[in-house]
Scaffold this motif. Structure first.
Motif, PDB file in Angstrom:
ATOM      1  N   TYR A  96      12.126   3.481  -4.674  1.00 37.77           N
ATOM      2  CA  TYR A  96      12.248   4.619  -5.570  1.00 37.77           C
ATOM      3  C   TYR A  96      11.177   5.663  -5.250  1.00 37.77           C
ATOM      4  CZ  TYR A  96      14.873   1.106  -8.136  1.00 37.77           C
ATOM      5  OH  TYR A  96      15.758   0.123  -8.492  1.00 37.77           O
ATOM      6  N   LEU A  97      11.521   6.889  -5.544  1.00 35.45           N
ATOM      7  CA  LEU A  97      10.534   7.969  -5.486  1.00 35.45           C
ATOM      8  C   LEU A  97      10.633   8.742  -6.794  1.00 35.45           C
ATOM      9  CD1 LEU A  97       8.372   9.333  -3.734  1.00 35.45           C
ATOM     10  CD2 LEU A  97      10.138  10.959  -3.010  1.00 35.45           C
ATOM     11  N   GLN A  98       9.624   8.576  -7.623  1.00 40.06           N
ATOM     12  CA  GLN A  98       9.555   9.304  -8.887  1.00 40.06           C
ATOM     13  C   GLN A  98       8.922  10.655  -8.625  1.00 40.06           C
ATOM     14  OE1 GLN A  98      10.671   8.307 -12.023  1.00 40.06           O
ATOM     15  NE2 GLN A  98      10.103  10.369 -12.685  1.00 40.06           N
ATOM     16  N   GLY A 110      -0.417  12.597  -6.955  1.00 40.15           N
ATOM     17  CA  GLY A 110      -0.565  12.770  -8.389  1.00 40.15           C
ATOM     18  C   GLY A 110       0.712  13.209  -9.086  1.00 40.15           C
ATOM     19  N   ARG A 111       1.702  13.649  -8.325  1.00 37.34           N
ATOM     20  CA  ARG A 111       2.985  14.072  -8.912  1.00 37.34           C
ATOM     21  C   ARG A 111       4.118  13.124  -8.528  1.00 37.34           C
ATOM     22  NH1 ARG A 111       5.369  18.722  -7.547  1.00 37.34           N
ATOM     23  NH2 ARG A 111       4.508  18.792  -5.423  1.00 37.34           N
ATOM     24  N   PHE A 112       4.084  12.601  -7.314  1.00 36.76           N
ATOM     25  CA  PHE A 112       5.136  11.710  -6.821  1.00 36.76           C
ATOM     26  C   PHE A 112       4.607  10.287  -6.759  1.00 36.76           C
ATOM     27  CE2 PHE A 112       7.547  15.080  -4.052  1.00 36.76           C
ATOM     28  CZ  PHE A 112       7.673  15.874  -5.174  1.00 36.76           C
ATOM     29  N   THR A 113       5.497   9.334  -7.045  1.00 29.26           N
ATOM     30  CA  THR A 113       5.126   7.937  -6.976  1.00 29.26           C
ATOM     31  C   THR A 113       6.227   7.146  -6.285  1.00 29.26           C
ATOM     32  OG1 THR A 113       3.898   8.123  -9.059  1.00 29.26           O
ATOM     33  CG2 THR A 113       4.436   5.904  -8.291  1.00 29.26           C
ATOM     34  N   ILE A 114       5.852   6.401  -5.273  1.00 25.67           N
ATOM     35  CA  ILE A 114       6.801   5.539  -4.578  1.00 25.67           C
ATOM     36  C   ILE A 114       6.647   4.119  -5.091  1.00 25.67           C
ATOM     37  CG2 ILE A 114       5.228   5.079  -2.645  1.00 25.67           C
ATOM     38  CD1 ILE A 114       7.705   5.129  -0.788  1.00 25.67           C
ATOM     39  N   SER A 115       7.781   3.432  -5.237  1.00 23.07           N
ATOM     40  CA  SER A 115       7.754   2.050  -5.703  1.00 23.07           C
ATOM     41  C   SER A 115       8.937   1.303  -5.115  1.00 23.07           C
ATOM     42  CB  SER A 115       7.782   1.997  -7.235  1.00 23.07           C
ATOM     43  OG  SER A 115       8.984   2.574  -7.722  1.00 23.07           O
ATOM     44  N   GLY A 129       0.818  -1.198   0.000  1.00 24.35           N
ATOM     45  CA  GLY A 129       0.000   0.000   0.000  1.00 24.35           C
ATOM     46  C   GLY A 129       0.856   1.254   0.000  1.00 24.35           C
ATOM     47  N   THR A 130       0.373   2.281  -0.687  1.00 23.35           N
ATOM     48  CA  THR A 130       1.133   3.531  -0.782  1.00 23.35           C
ATOM     49  C   THR A 130       0.338   4.685  -0.183  1.00 23.35           C
ATOM     50  OG1 THR A 130       0.299   3.905  -3.022  1.00 23.35           O
ATOM     51  CG2 THR A 130       2.418   2.791  -2.802  1.00 23.35           C
ATOM     52  N   TYR A 131       1.074   5.669   0.308  1.00 21.51           N
ATOM     53  CA  TYR A 131       0.467   6.792   1.017  1.00 21.51           C
ATOM     54  C   TYR A 131       1.182   8.073   0.600  1.00 21.51           C
ATOM     55  CZ  TYR A 131      -1.100   2.887   3.843  1.00 21.51           C
ATOM     56  OH  TYR A 131      -1.656   1.703   4.251  1.00 21.51           O
ATOM     57  N   TYR A 132       0.399   9.129   0.405  1.00 23.74           N
ATOM     58  CA  TYR A 132       0.951  10.422   0.002  1.00 23.74           C
ATOM     59  C   TYR A 132       0.166  11.540   0.679  1.00 23.74           C
ATOM     60  CZ  TYR A 132       2.519   7.532  -3.945  1.00 23.74           C
ATOM     61  OH  TYR A 132       3.060   6.542  -4.730  1.00 23.74           O
TER      62      TYR A 132
END
Length: 122
Positions: A79-81, A65-70, A56-59
């Motif tokens: 990673y943090l895009q 909508g701008r950053f993505t963790i994977s 699960g991911t949390y922001y």
């Protein structure tokens, strides 16, 4: 003890992108969650993103909508895009590890990397 090393920071123009990496020195324990935080000059360190052990991911709203963790489990790397960067995203970005369920809470993180600088020019 887990050691975390961030990389991928740099200077980018507003609207640009970067991908930050966080490499763990060894395989993390089960139920370890990874978070990204940032600290701008003169400001407190703040939560940016987290990925739970179960995926699960949390922001916060400021980056949703701008950053993505994977993650890449085989490489023990997260990673943090960062997309659509703004000058106010300028900060030192840290990754951290916790086994607490309160994964958006900075004080619950036990292990921290040294940080990587992200600078966004206008």
């Amino acid at each position: 003890q887990v050691q975390l090393v961030e990389s991928g920071g740099g200077l980018v123009q507003a609207g640009g992108s970067l991908r930050l990496s966080c490499a763990a020195s060894r395989r993390t324990f089960s139920y370890t969650h990874i978070g990204w935080f940032r600290q701008a000059p003169g400001k407190e360190r703040e939560f940016v993103a987290a990925i739970a052990y179960g995926g699960g991911t949390y922001y916060p709203d400021s980056v949703k909508g701008r950053f993505t963790i994977s993650r890449d489990n085989a490489k023990n790397t997260w990673y943090l895009q960062l997309n659509s960067l703004k000058p106010e995203d300028t900060a030192v970005y840290y990754c951290a590890a916790t086994q607490s369920s309160r994964i958006t809470r900075l004080s619950d993180y036990n292990y921290w990397g040294q940080g990587t600088q992200v600078t966004v020019s206008s």
